[in-house]
Design an enzyme around this catalytic site. Structure first.
Site, PDB file in Angstrom:
ATOM      1  N   CYS A  80       0.875  -1.180   0.000  1.00 22.13           N
ATOM      2  CA  CYS A  80       0.000   0.000   0.000  1.00 22.13           C
ATOM      3  C   CYS A  80       0.912   1.230   0.000  1.00 22.13           C
ATOM      4  O   CYS A  80       1.563   1.512   1.004  1.00 22.13           O
ATOM      5  CB  CYS A  80      -0.895  -0.015   1.245  1.00 22.13           C
ATOM      6  SG  CYS A  80      -1.956   1.449   1.369  1.00 22.13           S
ATOM      7  N   CYS A 211      -4.622   6.101  -4.575  1.00 23.95           N
ATOM      8  CA  CYS A 211      -4.036   4.753  -4.444  1.00 23.95           C
ATOM      9  C   CYS A 211      -2.588   4.862  -4.882  1.00 23.95           C
ATOM     10  O   CYS A 211      -2.311   5.088  -6.068  1.00 23.95           O
ATOM     11  CB  CYS A 211      -4.808   3.766  -5.323  1.00 23.95           C
ATOM     12  SG  CYS A 211      -4.078   2.116  -5.369  1.00 23.95           S
TER      13      CYS A 211
HETATM   14  N1  LIG Z   1      -6.383  -2.225  -2.302  1.00 20.55           N
HETATM   15  C1  LIG Z   1      -4.994  -2.583  -2.619  1.00 20.55           C
HETATM   16  C2  LIG Z   1      -4.087  -2.329  -1.411  1.00 20.55           C
HETATM   17  C3  LIG Z   1      -4.030  -0.835  -1.031  1.00 20.55           C
HETATM   18  C4  LIG Z   1      -3.410  -0.032  -2.127  1.00 20.55           C
HETATM   19  C5  LIG Z   1      -3.559   1.480  -2.016  1.00 20.55           C
HETATM   20  N2  LIG Z   1      -4.298   1.975  -0.893  1.00 20.55           N
HETATM   21  C6  LIG Z   1      -2.200   2.141  -2.125  1.00 20.55           C
HETATM   22  O1  LIG Z   1      -2.029   3.253  -1.613  1.00 20.55           O
HETATM   23  O2  LIG Z   1      -1.296   1.540  -2.780  1.00 20.55           O
HETATM   24  C7  LIG Z   1      -4.925  -4.077  -2.983  1.00 20.55           C
HETATM   25  O3  LIG Z   1      -5.806  -4.841  -2.561  1.00 20.55           O
HETATM   26  O4  LIG Z   1      -3.953  -4.440  -3.671  1.00 20.55           O
END
Ligand SMILES: N[C@H](CCC[C@H](N)C(=O)O)C(=O)O
Length: 276
Positions: A80, A211
């Site tokens: 993340c 994200c």
């Molecule tokens: N939902 C993503 C993880 C969080 C990614 C996001 N919040 C970031 O800042 O990279 C997954 O299941 O791969």
């Protein structure tokens, strides 16, 4: 045992509950993660970051701390990017690390971070690998996308009209043969040679305001489409703007990281939240 400490933080409005738990004592079930992230019955967040010693989880890391990340639905994810920035900010503010440049552990491997004096954070995000192509559909409208592995899976679709007009209230369709463990879906406008605009529907969360791994995937896909493998770009998101660089086998993400509050979870609430 005293109350269970938590902190709330965000990186470009991708928000997280942090749980300091060095020895890994908290029984952090998927149900408790989902309850913590619920914006009515819990604290509300896109994910949970447990702050834990690598040895407590039985993992190897060059860092003294491991980011045990969970999505809002309770599912695990490998990495993340926004979360790492907030995690690093917490470690420095809490005096748990004394250097501004240090490594920390994640399920995608160790990541080096640098916490800047202006309170922004740079994360070395590792390789962003172009691994193929696939399709997605938003409210019946099909997009073709580029599949990018940033430690977690992404499908980056470039759109001509403004992504602000997309209806992302529901899970866009995707090919479960290509993405058997789910996928994060980015929808991108190219604003300039070094500027993108993006919205994202995250695996295990839904639409988020940002994200971090998704911005790295989007720049890697844009660079790939330009026929090269190095480049840099700002990425404008609903929650703010980050800067991304990609080169062969490496990438960086730089952006803000805020700690909003600290508090204690009610013991009774925590006990009750374990049950589905
Ligand atoms: N939902 C993503 C993880 C969080 C990614 C996001 N919040 C970031 O800042 O990279 C997954 O299941 O791969």
């Amino acid at each position: 045992m005293g109350g269970i400490e938590f902190l709330k933080g965000h990186g470009t409005q991708n928000d997280f509950v942090l749980l300091p738990d060095p020895a890994g004592r908290l029984d952090l079930t998927p149900e408790r993660v989902a309850a913590l992230c619920d914006r009515q019955r819990g604290l509300g967040a896109d994910g949970v970051l447990r702050v834990v010693r690598p040895a407590a989880l039985g993992v190897e890391s060059a860092g003294e701390w491991f980011m045990d990340y969970r999505n809002a639905d309770g599912s695990l994810a490998e990495m993340c990017g926004n979360g790492v920035r907030v995690f690093a900010r917490y470690l420095v503010d809490a005096g748990l690390v004394t250097e501004a440049d240090f490594a920390l552990g994640t399920r995608a491997g160790d990541r080096r971070v640098r916490v800047h004096p202006d309170r922004s954070v740079t994360v070395h995000m590792g390789a962003a690998r172009i691994v193929g192509s696939s399709v997605t559909a938003v409210a019946g409208r099909e997009f073709s996308g580029i599949a990018v592995d940033v430690g977690n899976p992404h499908l980056v679709s470039f759109a001509d009209d403004d992504v602000a007009d997309l209806d992302l209230r529901d899970q866009p369709a995707f090919d479960r043969d290509v993405f058997p463990h789910g996928v994060n879906l980015e929808f991108v406008n190219v604003l300039d040679a070094d500027a993108l605009r993006m919205r994202v529907y995250e695996r295990g969360v839904g639409e988020t305001r940002a994200c971090g791994t998704g911005t790295v995937a989007a720049v890697a896909a844009a660079v790939h489409l330009a026929g090269t493998d190095t480049g840099s770009s700002t990425v404008e998101l609903p929650g703010g703007t980050v800067r991304v660089t990609v080169e062969h086998g490496a990438s960086t993400l730089t952006g803000p990281a805020e700690i909003v509050a600290r508090g204690e979870l009610d013991e009774g609430w925590w006990a009750g939240a374990a049950r589905p």
